[in-house]
Motif scaffolding. Structure first.
Motif, PDB file in Angstrom:
ATOM      1  N   TYR A  37       2.222  -2.126  -3.734  1.00 37.73           N
ATOM      2  CA  TYR A  37       1.837  -2.957  -4.878  1.00 37.73           C
ATOM      3  C   TYR A  37       2.749  -4.171  -5.030  1.00 37.73           C
ATOM      4  O   TYR A  37       2.315  -5.225  -5.432  1.00 37.73           O
ATOM      5  CB  TYR A  37       1.877  -2.136  -6.169  1.00 37.73           C
ATOM      6  CG  TYR A  37       0.725  -1.162  -6.314  1.00 37.73           C
ATOM      7  CD1 TYR A  37      -0.355  -1.158  -5.440  1.00 37.73           C
ATOM      8  CD2 TYR A  37       0.723  -0.231  -7.344  1.00 37.73           C
ATOM      9  CE1 TYR A  37      -1.400  -0.265  -5.595  1.00 37.73           C
ATOM     10  CE2 TYR A  37      -0.323   0.663  -7.508  1.00 37.73           C
ATOM     11  CZ  TYR A  37      -1.390   0.639  -6.630  1.00 37.73           C
ATOM     12  OH  TYR A  37      -2.427   1.514  -6.775  1.00 37.73           O
ATOM     13  N   TRP A  91      -4.677   4.248  -6.736  1.00 35.99           N
ATOM     14  CA  TRP A  91      -5.174   3.627  -5.504  1.00 35.99           C
ATOM     15  C   TRP A  91      -6.674   3.828  -5.387  1.00 35.99           C
ATOM     16  O   TRP A  91      -7.206   4.879  -5.763  1.00 35.99           O
ATOM     17  CB  TRP A  91      -4.479   4.255  -4.286  1.00 35.99           C
ATOM     18  CG  TRP A  91      -4.937   3.648  -3.000  1.00 35.99           C
ATOM     19  CD1 TRP A  91      -4.470   2.489  -2.434  1.00 35.99           C
ATOM     20  CD2 TRP A  91      -5.958   4.124  -2.121  1.00 35.99           C
ATOM     21  NE1 TRP A  91      -5.134   2.241  -1.270  1.00 35.99           N
ATOM     22  CE2 TRP A  91      -6.057   3.228  -1.046  1.00 35.99           C
ATOM     23  CE3 TRP A  91      -6.804   5.229  -2.141  1.00 35.99           C
ATOM     24  CZ2 TRP A  91      -6.958   3.392   0.002  1.00 35.99           C
ATOM     25  CZ3 TRP A  91      -7.708   5.404  -1.100  1.00 35.99           C
ATOM     26  CH2 TRP A  91      -7.774   4.493  -0.045  1.00 35.99           C
ATOM     27  N   LEU A  95      -8.495  -1.654  -2.905  1.00 31.00           N
ATOM     28  CA  LEU A  95      -7.190  -2.264  -2.647  1.00 31.00           C
ATOM     29  C   LEU A  95      -6.951  -2.523  -1.161  1.00 31.00           C
ATOM     30  O   LEU A  95      -6.009  -3.214  -0.793  1.00 31.00           O
ATOM     31  CB  LEU A  95      -6.075  -1.357  -3.189  1.00 31.00           C
ATOM     32  CG  LEU A  95      -6.075  -1.176  -4.709  1.00 31.00           C
ATOM     33  CD1 LEU A  95      -5.116  -0.072  -5.118  1.00 31.00           C
ATOM     34  CD2 LEU A  95      -5.721  -2.478  -5.400  1.00 31.00           C
TER      35      LEU A  95
END
Length: 107
Positions: A37, A91, A95
């Motif tokens: 991230y 998640w 992504l």
């Protein structure tokens, strides 16, 4: 002559290393999977990585963050590495990079 590396250059080296770490269950690196991230490098070359796992029950929940920490700490110029795991946001396949989706036949 200044031999110190700037934080942006160090950040690029970190991303390169992250792209060499794979989720053992998925043949795609953790960077392209979207598990990373954030990568923060301060002026003292202390690194903090905010990452997630594909699920809280991920079989590599113990070993993957440790592998990330060990490999990033070995980069020349990195003073220290801290890996923080978060599940906020959780998640999801959204992504993943286009490259990862293509690799897994999702495109």
């Amino acid at each position: 002559m200044d031999t110190e590396m700037d934080t942006a250059e160090l950040g690029e080296k970190i991303v390169k290393v992250l792209k060499g770490i794979y989720d053992p269950e998925i043949p795609v690196d953790i960077y392209e999977l979207g598990l990373i991230y954030d990568v923060m490098v301060n002026t003292d070359n202390e690194v903090k990585i905010l990452m997630t796992l594909t699920s809280p029950n991920c079989p590599v929940a113990e070993s993957l963050p440790r592998e990330v920490e060990e490999k990033i700490t070995k980069i020349d110029g990195v003073k220290s590495t801290e890996v923080e795991i978060t599940f906020d946001p959780p998640w999801s396949k959204d992504l993943m990079s286009e490259e990862a989706k293509l690799e897994l036949g999702m495109l």
